[in-house]
Scaffold this active site. Structure first.
Site, PDB file in Angstrom:
ATOM      1  N   LYS A 192      -9.698 -25.099  -3.337  1.00 34.46           N
ATOM      2  CA  LYS A 192      -9.580 -24.703  -1.942  1.00 34.46           C
ATOM      3  C   LYS A 192      -8.602 -23.533  -1.771  1.00 34.46           C
ATOM      4  O   LYS A 192      -7.872 -23.174  -2.691  1.00 34.46           O
ATOM      5  CB  LYS A 192      -9.151 -25.910  -1.115  1.00 34.46           C
ATOM      6  CG  LYS A 192     -10.141 -27.081  -1.252  1.00 34.46           C
ATOM      7  CD  LYS A 192     -11.566 -26.682  -0.880  1.00 34.46           C
ATOM      8  CE  LYS A 192     -12.551 -27.817  -0.871  1.00 34.46           C
ATOM      9  NZ  LYS A 192     -13.313 -28.026  -2.084  1.00 34.46           N
TER      10      LYS A 192
HETATM   11  C1  LIG Z   1     -17.380 -29.218   2.308  1.00 33.27           C
HETATM   12  C2  LIG Z   1     -16.485 -30.225   1.701  1.00 33.27           C
HETATM   13  N1  LIG Z   1     -16.164 -31.330   2.383  1.00 33.27           N
HETATM   14  C3  LIG Z   1     -15.321 -32.254   1.878  1.00 33.27           C
HETATM   15  C4  LIG Z   1     -14.777 -32.116   0.633  1.00 33.27           C
HETATM   16  C5  LIG Z   1     -13.925 -33.199   0.083  1.00 33.27           C
HETATM   17  O1  LIG Z   1     -12.662 -32.815  -0.265  1.00 33.27           O
HETATM   18  P1  LIG Z   1     -11.844 -33.581  -1.436  1.00 33.27           P
HETATM   19  O2  LIG Z   1     -12.407 -33.132  -2.749  1.00 33.27           O
HETATM   20  O3  LIG Z   1     -10.455 -33.143  -1.206  1.00 33.27           O
HETATM   21  O4  LIG Z   1     -12.018 -35.040  -1.206  1.00 33.27           O
HETATM   22  C6  LIG Z   1     -15.067 -30.976  -0.124  1.00 33.27           C
HETATM   23  C7  LIG Z   1     -14.492 -30.800  -1.468  1.00 33.27           C
HETATM   24  O5  LIG Z   1     -14.943 -30.069  -2.285  1.00 33.27           O
HETATM   25  C8  LIG Z   1     -15.950 -30.004   0.420  1.00 33.27           C
HETATM   26  O6  LIG Z   1     -16.279 -28.907  -0.265  1.00 33.27           O
END
Ligand SMILES: Cc1ncc(COP(=O)(O)O)c(C=O)c1O
Length: 417
Positions: A192
């Site tokens: 991110k």
């Molecule tokens: C569009 C989207 N939503 C939610 C998430 C979930 O995040 P996390 O990996 O921190 O749980 C991601 C992670 O890649 C994502 O790309």
């Protein structure tokens, strides 16, 4: 390195973490004996919540342990659950759907358009009497068509949830993303804009939603409790709390956001200028060029065949075949593989008694499939094989590397265009 924040980790993060370790409090609350706050407690979780709420121009933020739990917490904050449907794009990470399912609601997949985000016309077509919310996912650094989605949500009395996991730092027509819907969520995993290794945040401007989100993330407790509290918990929550160590890293990372955005935008502009001369190549439509986060450059080639040949020569894949972010590649969703054989929420009477019946299949979103089949994601600062952005540059690359890589793309592409 996966993402810009991770690439830029330096002494700033180290000092922040040392400060926490020296104080000895790794937990988000600073209570030791009685109800006095120990001066050695640094309150980093609280500080990073304040900072991200401020940057997002909303009153409240709740830090959690991942972007996935941020979505689950947001859904709990909105009271979405059994018998409800939430409309979500077919091009997103599985977390968008899995959070809905673990809230025991049903994801309804909708098409994307040339923004590579939700197509408002298809969202409207997918509304049923069971629909409770629209989840707009701002994929690969760019906001969805928020004006249209908000208007649809308002007209039908639905909540708008912004999954901003892939676009921290972006804004839409002057407003930070996440602040336009009732809730917004972020992820701070390694891919991110900024990272704490893992982590997430829910933001909202609504106090009632904030109190519910906070309670869900901390065993039902009221915000910022001072110790053991009994008697006022609105419902049974869980534990998705962020730690002081992660918050320390994230605080240092947030301070780098202006530098990160400036570099990403400079590099993407140059990349685009060089690719613009390729005949037949089109760029993804950007809803707000001033507000984009610029982590990824998505290009569309005239056909799936041409896109595949170019991608293969560059050692990457077209988006449709890349990996995790396409519903066609989510066998666990397509086959509704649930933790138990009861197959809740799909077979749940709360859903079926309201006339709900959900099936998913490969190819169910033909317009999404057609777009993704001829698209290539180029990394400007996020190198994620699951998104297909295995080719491109990182934030540490100078402009001459950007130009060299763009020239390489042009040389290969010209042979097929
Ligand atoms: C569009 C989207 N939503 C939610 C998430 C979930 O995040 P996390 O990996 O921190 O749980 C991601 C992670 O890649 C994502 O790309």
């Amino acid at each position: 390195m996966p993402g810009p924040g991770m690439e830029l980790i330096d002494d700033d993060e180290i000092q922040e973490v040392l400060e926490v370790l020296r104080g000895g409090y790794l937990f988000r609350y600073g209570i030791s004996l009685g109800s006095e706050v120990d001066p050695r407690f640094k309150g980093k979780v609280y500080q990073v919540e304040e900072e991200i709420a401020r940057l997002s121009q909303v009153r409240y933020a709740v830090a959690v342990n991942s972007g996935t739990s941020a979505l689950l917490v947001a859904l709990a904050g909105l009271g979405i659950g059994p018998g409800d449907e939430v409309i979500v794009p077919g091009y997103t990470f599985i977390a968008s759907m899995s959070a809905i399912i673990h809230a025991r609601a049903v994801p309804v997949l909708a098409e994307i358009d040339r923004t590579f985000n939700l197509d408002p016309a298809d969202v409207e077509a997918k509304i049923t009497p069971r629909t409770r919310a629209i989840m707009a996912v701002h994929m690969a650094g760019n906001p969805a068509r928020l004006d249209a989605l908000k208007a649809i949500a308002d007209a039908h009395g639905l909540a708008l949830i912004e999954d901003c996991a892939q676009a921290f730092g972006a804004s839409y027509k002057g407003r930070p993303i996440g602040s336009i819907g009732q809730t917004g969520t972020f992820s701070f995993n390694a891919y991110k804009t900024i990272t704490a290794g893992e982590g997430g945040m829910v933001i909202t401007d609504d106090e009632a939603i904030y109190r519910r989100c906070f309670a869900f993330h901390d065993q039902g407790h009221a915000p910022l409790r001072r110790g053991v509290e009994i008697g006022n918990r609105p419902f049974i929550g869980l534990d998705f709390r962020f730690t002081e160590l992660q918050a320390a890293v994230l605080l240092a990372q947030v301070r780098k956001l202006p530098r990160i955005l400036a570099l990403l935008r400079r590099n993407k502009t140059r990349y685009k200028e060089m690719l613009a001369e390729l005949p037949g190549l089109e760029f993804r439509e950007i809803t707000d060029p001033q507000g984009e986060c610029a982590t990824i450059l998505t290009v569309m080639l005239p056909s799936a065949g041409v896109a595949q040949q170019i991608a293969r020569e560059l050692g990457t894949k077209v988006v449709g075949e890349a990996g995790w972010h396409v519903y066609n590649n989510m066998e666990q969703l397509l086959e509704q593989r649930m933790v138990t054989t009861a197959c809740c929420p799909f077979a749940c009477p709360h859903y079926t008694d309201k006339g709900g019946q959900m099936r998913y299949w490969k190819g169910m979103l033909p317009r999404t499939d057609a777009l993704l089949a001829r698209a290539i994601n180029i990394s400007i600062g996020v190198s994620d094989p699951g998104l297909g952005s295995g080719f491109g540059v990182t934030i540490a690359d100078d402009l001459d590397v950007v130009e060299e890589r763009a020239a390489q793309f042009c040389r290969v592409a010209r042979r097929y265009l």
